[in-house]
Design a protein around this motif. Sequence first.
Motif: not given
Length: 299
Positions: A114-119, A218-221, A223-231
Motif C-alpha cells: 500500500x506504500x507504493x502509489x506514485x511509482x 507533494x515531494x515524494x521520495x 529511491x533517491x533523495x531527489x523528490x518526485x514532484x507528485x500532484x
Amino acid sequence: MSAGAVKKLSFEIAASEEESAAPIEQQDVACGLENLPYTPDHVAGPGADIDPTQITFPGCACIETPCAPGSCSCLRHENNYDDNVCLRDVGSEAKYAKPVFECNVLCQCGERCRNRVVQRGLQFLLQVFQTENKGWGLRTLESIPKGRFVCEYAGEVLGFSEVQRRIHLQTARDPNYIIAIKEHIYSGQVMETFVDPTYIGNIGRFLNHSCEPNLLMIPVRIDSMVPKLALFAAKDILPGEELSYDYSGRFLNQVSSKDKERIDCGQPRKPCYCGAQSCTTFLPYDSSLYGSLETPGTG
C-alpha cells in the motif's frame, strides 16, 4: 501555458487530428512525433548534485507482514495512504505538507504494498487540450477522488547557477516551466530542488496555474533523495475539469505581505487567467532566482 508553448506543439496536434478515428485511450497527442524528448521520471541536468536515477535509499525488510508504521523503515510515523490509495493528509492552508517516503526497489515487500502509489504512474485518463487564453492545458476524462495521485511534474533536475542562466535568457514571451521546491527541515536548513521540463519532461508541463487549484504538489521520495514532484487531487474532480495547481506552492493561495510586495519588485510579471475569485492578478514566481548570475567559484 504561454503563446510560446502553443507554437511548440502545433504540428503534433495536427498529426493527432488526422488519426482521430483511433480510440481515445490509444491516442497520443504527439503521435510519437513530438520534437521534445519525453520522460516519465526526472533526469540529471546541468549542475545537478545528485543523479535522480541513482538508488540511494536502503529497502525495508517487510516480508511476512504488511508495511506499517513502527515496523517498516519507510514509514517512520504514520501511513502515507489509506485503503483507497488516497493521500491521508492532502494539506490545508494552515498546515505544512508532511514528508512522504514510499517503499522502493530494494524493499522486500511486494508490488501490491500500500506504500507504493506514485511509482505506479498514471492511473487516470488525462487529455491535453487548447484553453481559451492560457495556451495548452491538461484535463481529466474521468472522476478523480480527493487524495488520489494524478501525475508527476518531471524534467531535468538542475543546479542553481543553471536555473539562473536559463531564466536570464528568457524573454517576456517565453514560457517558464522551471519550478523551485524548497523544503524546510526541522534544523532550520532548507533543501532546494529545481526541475525544468522545457527540453525534456512529462505531461505535467501542460498543467496551468490556478489561485484556487484542484491539485496539490507533494515531494515524494522513493529511491533517491531527489523528490518526485507528485500532484494529488486536493478535492473531488469531475470529468472534463481542467487540472491545475498553485505555482507558488501555497495551498488555496494564502497570500503573505512578502508575496504582495513581489508584484511590484521591478520584474516583468505575467498575468494570471485562472478566473478564480481569489485571483492575485499575476502568476507567482520566485524572486530569488532573478538575482545576479553566479560565476564559477562564487557560491
